[in-house]
Design an enzyme around this catalytic site. Sequence first.
Site, PDB file in Angstrom:
ATOM      1  N   GLU A  62     -13.089 -13.137  -3.664  1.00 32.54           N
ATOM      2  CA  GLU A  62     -11.885 -13.540  -2.940  1.00 32.54           C
ATOM      3  C   GLU A  62     -11.408 -14.869  -3.511  1.00 32.54           C
ATOM      4  O   GLU A  62     -12.115 -15.877  -3.441  1.00 32.54           O
ATOM      5  CB  GLU A  62     -12.186 -13.707  -1.447  1.00 32.54           C
ATOM      6  CG  GLU A  62     -12.459 -12.420  -0.712  1.00 32.54           C
ATOM      7  CD  GLU A  62     -11.377 -12.084   0.297  1.00 32.54           C
ATOM      8  OE1 GLU A  62     -10.433 -12.885   0.469  1.00 32.54           O
ATOM      9  OE2 GLU A  62     -11.475 -11.009   0.909  1.00 32.54           O
ATOM     10  N   GLU A  87     -12.332 -21.390  -2.941  1.00 32.73           N
ATOM     11  CA  GLU A  87     -11.188 -22.141  -2.439  1.00 32.73           C
ATOM     12  C   GLU A  87     -11.306 -23.583  -2.915  1.00 32.73           C
ATOM     13  O   GLU A  87     -12.398 -24.036  -3.289  1.00 32.73           O
ATOM     14  CB  GLU A  87     -11.169 -22.066  -0.903  1.00 32.73           C
ATOM     15  CG  GLU A  87     -10.056 -22.815  -0.186  1.00 32.73           C
ATOM     16  CD  GLU A  87      -8.677 -22.389  -0.616  1.00 32.73           C
ATOM     17  OE1 GLU A  87      -8.040 -23.191  -1.329  1.00 32.73           O
ATOM     18  OE2 GLU A  87      -8.238 -21.274  -0.263  1.00 32.73           O
ATOM     19  N   ASP A 136      -0.324 -19.272  -4.391  1.00 33.51           N
ATOM     20  CA  ASP A 136       0.864 -20.123  -4.499  1.00 33.51           C
ATOM     21  C   ASP A 136       1.902 -19.414  -5.375  1.00 33.51           C
ATOM     22  O   ASP A 136       1.609 -19.056  -6.518  1.00 33.51           O
ATOM     23  CB  ASP A 136       0.471 -21.465  -5.122  1.00 33.51           C
ATOM     24  CG  ASP A 136       1.549 -22.524  -4.951  1.00 33.51           C
ATOM     25  OD1 ASP A 136       2.742 -22.176  -5.045  1.00 33.51           O
ATOM     26  OD2 ASP A 136       1.199 -23.694  -4.741  1.00 33.51           O
ATOM     27  N   LYS A 140       9.588 -22.371  -8.597  1.00 34.34           N
ATOM     28  CA  LYS A 140      10.454 -22.966  -9.605  1.00 34.34           C
ATOM     29  C   LYS A 140      10.108 -22.435 -10.995  1.00 34.34           C
ATOM     30  O   LYS A 140       8.925 -22.317 -11.345  1.00 34.34           O
ATOM     31  CB  LYS A 140      10.332 -24.486  -9.580  1.00 34.34           C
ATOM     32  CG  LYS A 140      10.837 -25.108  -8.275  1.00 34.34           C
ATOM     33  CD  LYS A 140      10.725 -26.621  -8.306  1.00 34.34           C
ATOM     34  CE  LYS A 140      11.230 -27.229  -7.001  1.00 34.34           C
ATOM     35  NZ  LYS A 140      11.104 -28.716  -6.998  1.00 34.34           N
ATOM     36  N   ASP A 172       4.182 -12.652  -0.283  1.00 34.83           N
ATOM     37  CA  ASP A 172       5.374 -12.515   0.546  1.00 34.83           C
ATOM     38  C   ASP A 172       6.613 -13.037  -0.179  1.00 34.83           C
ATOM     39  O   ASP A 172       7.653 -13.252   0.451  1.00 34.83           O
ATOM     40  CB  ASP A 172       5.189 -13.253   1.883  1.00 34.83           C
ATOM     41  CG  ASP A 172       4.956 -14.750   1.703  1.00 34.83           C
ATOM     42  OD1 ASP A 172       4.394 -15.142   0.658  1.00 34.83           O
ATOM     43  OD2 ASP A 172       5.334 -15.536   2.598  1.00 34.83           O
ATOM     44  N   THR A 203      -3.453 -12.387   7.363  1.00 36.53           N
ATOM     45  CA  THR A 203      -3.744 -13.792   7.122  1.00 36.53           C
ATOM     46  C   THR A 203      -2.667 -14.683   7.740  1.00 36.53           C
ATOM     47  O   THR A 203      -1.572 -14.230   8.084  1.00 36.53           O
ATOM     48  CB  THR A 203      -3.816 -14.096   5.618  1.00 36.53           C
ATOM     49  OG1 THR A 203      -2.490 -14.059   5.065  1.00 36.53           O
ATOM     50  CG2 THR A 203      -4.698 -13.083   4.886  1.00 36.53           C
ATOM     51  N   LYS A 204      -2.994 -15.964   7.859  1.00 32.94           N
ATOM     52  CA  LYS A 204      -2.030 -16.934   8.374  1.00 32.94           C
ATOM     53  C   LYS A 204      -0.799 -17.001   7.483  1.00 32.94           C
ATOM     54  O   LYS A 204       0.338 -17.079   7.969  1.00 32.94           O
ATOM     55  CB  LYS A 204      -2.698 -18.317   8.444  1.00 32.94           C
ATOM     56  CG  LYS A 204      -1.778 -19.436   8.893  1.00 32.94           C
ATOM     57  CD  LYS A 204      -2.455 -20.787   8.806  1.00 32.94           C
ATOM     58  CE  LYS A 204      -2.690 -21.213   7.369  1.00 32.94           C
ATOM     59  NZ  LYS A 204      -3.232 -22.590   7.252  1.00 32.94           N
ATOM     60  N   PHE A 205      -1.005 -16.925   6.174  1.00 33.30           N
ATOM     61  CA  PHE A 205       0.123 -16.996   5.248  1.00 33.30           C
ATOM     62  C   PHE A 205       1.002 -15.752   5.373  1.00 33.30           C
ATOM     63  O   PHE A 205       2.224 -15.828   5.259  1.00 33.30           O
ATOM     64  CB  PHE A 205      -0.385 -17.151   3.815  1.00 33.30           C
ATOM     65  CG  PHE A 205      -1.130 -18.435   3.586  1.00 33.30           C
ATOM     66  CD1 PHE A 205      -0.437 -19.626   3.398  1.00 33.30           C
ATOM     67  CD2 PHE A 205      -2.505 -18.471   3.587  1.00 33.30           C
ATOM     68  CE1 PHE A 205      -1.105 -20.821   3.206  1.00 33.30           C
ATOM     69  CE2 PHE A 205      -3.193 -19.662   3.402  1.00 33.30           C
ATOM     70  CZ  PHE A 205      -2.493 -20.836   3.210  1.00 33.30           C
ATOM     71  N   GLU A 206       0.384 -14.615   5.618  1.00 33.47           N
ATOM     72  CA  GLU A 206       1.155 -13.393   5.831  1.00 33.47           C
ATOM     73  C   GLU A 206       2.029 -13.512   7.073  1.00 33.47           C
ATOM     74  O   GLU A 206       3.218 -13.171   7.047  1.00 33.47           O
ATOM     75  CB  GLU A 206       0.204 -12.210   5.961  1.00 33.47           C
ATOM     76  CG  GLU A 206       0.891 -10.884   6.223  1.00 33.47           C
ATOM     77  CD  GLU A 206      -0.095  -9.732   6.290  1.00 33.47           C
ATOM     78  OE1 GLU A 206       0.369  -8.577   6.284  1.00 33.47           O
ATOM     79  OE2 GLU A 206      -1.313  -9.987   6.349  1.00 33.47           O
TER      80      GLU A 206
END
Length: 225
Positions: A62, A87, A136, A140, A172, A203-206
């Site tokens: 992961e 991580e 991430d 840009k 996303d 997930t939180k980001f999802e």
Amino acid sequence: MNETAAHPPIRTFHPRRGRMSSRHADAHAALWPAFGLPVTDGDRTPLDLATLFGRSAAVVLEIGFGMGDATAAAARADPGRDYLAVEVHTPGIGNLLALIGEQGLANVRVGHGDAMELVHRLAPHTLDAVHVFFPDPWPKARHHKRRLINPGNVALLRERLRPGGLLHCATDWPEYAAAMIETLDADPGLAAAGEDRTGRPETKFERRGLDAGRPISDLRYRRVR
């Protein structure tokens, strides 16, 4: 001057430390010696996964687990496989260690550092799956070179997968999803295996992306012989 010093690796993440809560700090102090794995740039010492986990089992890598809640949920629901979660965010490291202790998870090990540096230490064909969930997006154009899903990294990850092993990416950001598909489709050792979220807890980001109205793309590719 050696090549590593002359050409430092391009980072695919923002280096972040953050402040650990007392819960996270206590878990780190108590559990890091047994469940933690420091990741050092340039270290190419082979990593024996059976020794790391204390058993021979299929291993899931992961990359970038955030706060670790989804990783803990996946490992708890999948006790037959081992989860090597990597991580750079220290509060996330502490939180996952706390979850390991609270939930009695024996099948998780926590790496701290650049996941792609760790991948160099793994032998070919040793991973059952690689999960890259909500990396991430580096939106840009001048930062696209920092994206984790690029041809070089994909080739390295694919070589670590067993034949039939799964590379599962999620994002996303529609533009990044399109770039991921282009890169993954171009790898001759991968074959598309459908776009679904099988085996992936939310997930939180999802949730953040959904709340912002962005679509979620789950891209699954298997290593072919």
